[in-house]
Design a protein around this motif. Structure first.
Motif, PDB file in Angstrom:
ATOM      1  N   LYS A 267       0.747  -1.282   0.008  1.00  0.00           N
ATOM      2  CA  LYS A 267      -0.028  -0.035   0.015  1.00  0.00           C
ATOM      3  C   LYS A 267       0.850   1.293  -0.071  1.00  0.00           C
ATOM      4  O   LYS A 267       0.434   2.279  -0.690  1.00  0.00           O
ATOM      5  N   LEU A 268       1.980   1.247   0.623  1.00  0.00           N
ATOM      6  CA  LEU A 268       2.984   2.335   0.754  1.00  0.00           C
ATOM      7  C   LEU A 268       3.614   2.550  -0.585  1.00  0.00           C
ATOM      8  O   LEU A 268       3.862   3.713  -0.947  1.00  0.00           O
ATOM      9  N   TYR A 269       4.285   1.468  -1.042  1.00  0.00           N
ATOM     10  CA  TYR A 269       5.251   1.688  -2.050  1.00  0.00           C
ATOM     11  C   TYR A 269       4.951   0.980  -3.386  1.00  0.00           C
ATOM     12  O   TYR A 269       5.697   0.949  -4.166  1.00  0.00           O
ATOM     13  N   GLY A 270       4.044  -0.002  -3.295  1.00  0.00           N
ATOM     14  CA  GLY A 270       3.828  -0.978  -4.715  1.00  0.00           C
ATOM     15  C   GLY A 270       3.948  -2.140  -4.802  1.00  0.00           C
ATOM     16  O   GLY A 270       4.923  -2.707  -3.811  1.00  0.00           O
ATOM     17  N   LEU A 271       3.685  -2.744  -5.859  1.00  0.00           N
ATOM     18  CA  LEU A 271       3.956  -4.147  -5.932  1.00  0.00           C
ATOM     19  C   LEU A 271       5.510  -4.521  -6.254  1.00  0.00           C
ATOM     20  O   LEU A 271       6.041  -5.503  -5.774  1.00  0.00           O
ATOM     21  N   ALA A 272       6.147  -3.450  -6.752  1.00  0.00           N
ATOM     22  CA  ALA A 272       7.546  -3.744  -6.971  1.00  0.00           C
ATOM     23  C   ALA A 272       8.304  -3.906  -5.583  1.00  0.00           C
ATOM     24  O   ALA A 272       9.301  -4.609  -5.655  1.00  0.00           O
ATOM     25  N   ALA A 273       8.005  -3.032  -4.805  1.00  0.00           N
ATOM     26  CA  ALA A 273       8.825  -3.352  -3.619  1.00  0.00           C
ATOM     27  C   ALA A 273       8.484  -4.579  -2.671  1.00  0.00           C
ATOM     28  O   ALA A 273       9.535  -5.378  -1.987  1.00  0.00           O
ATOM     29  N   HIS A 276      10.292  -7.404  -4.448  1.00  0.00           N
ATOM     30  CA  HIS A 276      11.688  -7.145  -3.914  1.00  0.00           C
ATOM     31  C   HIS A 276      12.274  -7.750  -2.540  1.00  0.00           C
ATOM     32  O   HIS A 276      12.855  -8.349  -2.440  1.00  0.00           O
ATOM     33  N   ALA A 277      11.060  -7.535  -1.665  1.00  0.00           N
ATOM     34  CA  ALA A 277      11.098  -8.030  -0.514  1.00  0.00           C
ATOM     35  C   ALA A 277      11.091  -9.490  -0.366  1.00  0.00           C
ATOM     36  O   ALA A 277      11.605 -10.305   0.291  1.00  0.00           O
ATOM     37  N   LEU A 278      10.032 -10.022  -1.253  1.00  0.00           N
ATOM     38  CA  LEU A 278       9.926 -11.597  -1.294  1.00  0.00           C
ATOM     39  C   LEU A 278      11.022 -11.947  -1.883  1.00  0.00           C
ATOM     40  O   LEU A 278      11.794 -13.269  -1.383  1.00  0.00           O
ATOM     41  N   PHE A 279      11.784 -11.400  -2.898  1.00  0.00           N
ATOM     42  CA  PHE A 279      12.910 -12.020  -3.414  1.00  0.00           C
ATOM     43  C   PHE A 279      13.936 -12.178  -2.578  1.00  0.00           C
ATOM     44  O   PHE A 279      15.013 -13.010  -2.516  1.00  0.00           O
TER      45      PHE A 279
END
Length: 406
Positions: A267-273, A276-279
């Motif tokens: 919600k704060l930074y979008g799906l790209a973030a 990246h976190a999951l990766f």
């Protein structure tokens, strides 16, 4: 040759050797097109360098000039073709055949025309053709770069380094090696930089093909974000393990990890973030977990780890602590799709990790029940000081694990 020049050229030949070794590794992994491209680039470039440095056993100057003229034409055509192939310009067979015919005709016409001149003039003509072909390759690379291909910008710099190296080697061949060591240094470094840029382009293509091969081989069973088993395949893995457990009653260890703040991150930074976190979390898991532990993605915000032959619950709990500690470390995430994002397009984030741990020894236990219990425990563990919940199978109670002192 000056000792300083020898040192710089040693750097070049070392880079060429590494590139050739990488091509052998790629060939072993069945990525033969990438391997052939890398090997051809390394071998052709190195042969060009050796020939123009005077490393061939040809004592007659005229014969050497004539031979170098042929080498310049053929090698430049080969390197141009490989570059066009790497950039994706020759994707269809028709374009490949057309490029091969045009480049072969260019090389043969330059060589044939050179026989109408003296050997040294033929060499100059071939070098001019090589430079012209280099500028054509740069134009194509620049066109692709302006169309949005970021990899083409690397190719542009690589072609630029190649042109500098050709100029330096041309000077050395015409002067029969009587050039200052500084010219050798600049030329060798330019050649090394050319190999490095081409290697980086090939590595990008190589890593893409590895990923593509995995997706094609596993299909829905592969999660491209975490590079692990997908959620459905993880459930299949657990079901198979529990079926085997009923046939051969050996305790199973199940660890379920939940990352609670992924929704807020999206919600704060979008799906790209989030991706990246999951990766990053998946990479930390792979580095923290022994090779005999099976694991995969579970749902949208979690992972599952399965330990077969879990005779010692202490090992299972120790692994859970290690996983929780590894995933809880903060990381800088990109908030855009650009992997090289500026600092103002990044954010520091720490995962809120809850871990549910259970050891299954009863033969009538169900896989779905164990996974569901583990998920519930991992969410409940978010409220525990240790962030780790342990299921005591004998009493049927869920307890908080003690916090270990640092």
């Amino acid at each position: 040759m000056d000792k300083y020049a020898i040192g710089f050229w040693g750097c070049y030949f070392g880079a060429a050797g590494l590139m050739l070794a990488g091509s052998v590794f790629a060939y072993i992994r069945s990525l033969r097109r990438i391997a052939v491209n890398a090997a051809a680039s390394a071998v052709a470039s190195t042969f060009f360098v050796v020939a123009f440095l005077g490393g061939l056993p040809i004592s007659d100057g005229a014969t050497l000039d004539r031979f170098l003229a042929h080498v310049a034409s053929l090698v430049s055509v080969l390197l141009a073709y490989l570059l066009f192939s790497i950039l994706g310009i020759l994707r269809n067979p028709k374009a490949q055949r057309k490029a091969l015919v045009l480049l072969a005709a260019l090389a043969l016409s330059v060589i044939a025309t050179g026989w109408a001149f003296s050997p040294q003039q033929a060499l100059l003509l071939s070098l001019a053709g090589a430079m012209l072909l280099g500028f054509v390759a740069m134009a194509f690379s620049l066109r692709n770069a302006l169309r949005g291909d970021r990899l083409a910008w690397v190719a542009v710099s690589g072609v630029l380094f190649m042109l500098v190296a050709i100029l330096g080697l041309s000077w050395m061949a015409l002067a029969r090696g009587h050039v200052p060591w500084q010219a050798h240094a600049v030329t060798a470094l330019a050649g090394t930089a050319y190999l490095a840029t081409m290697a980086s382009v090939l590595w990008t293509r190589y890593s893409y093909l590895i990923e593509l091969n995995r997706v094609m081989a596993h299909g829905p069973a592969y999660d491209p974000v975490t590079r692990m088993r997908s959620n459905s395949e993880t459930n299949n893995m657990v079901s198979a393990a529990f079926k085997h457990h009923r046939d051969q009653p050996v305790p199973l260890g199940v660890i379920v990890v939940t990352i609670a703040n992924l929704y807020v991150l999206e919600k704060l930074y979008g799906l790209a973030a989030v991706n990246h976190a999951l990766f990053v979390c998946a990479g930390r898991l792979r580095r923290s977990v022994p090779t005999h532990i099976e694991m995969g993605r579970l749902g949208e915000d979690g992972f599952l780890l399965l330990m077969r032959n879990c005779d010692d619950s202490g090992d299972l709990i120790h692994l859970a602590r290690r996983v929780q500690a590894a995933l809880s470390r903060s990381v800088v995430l990109n908030t855009t799709l650009d992997a090289g994002a500026a600092p103002n397009q990044q954010t520091r984030w720490g995962a809120e990790v809850g871990v549910g741990v259970l050891r299954v020894s009863k033969t009538d236990s169900l896989a779905a029940s164990a996974v569901g219990t583990g998920r519930g425990m991992s969410r409940a563990a978010l409220g525990y000081p240790s962030r780790i919940a342990w299921f005591d199978e004998s009493s049927g109670e869920i307890v908080d694990m003690p916090v270990l002192a640092d």
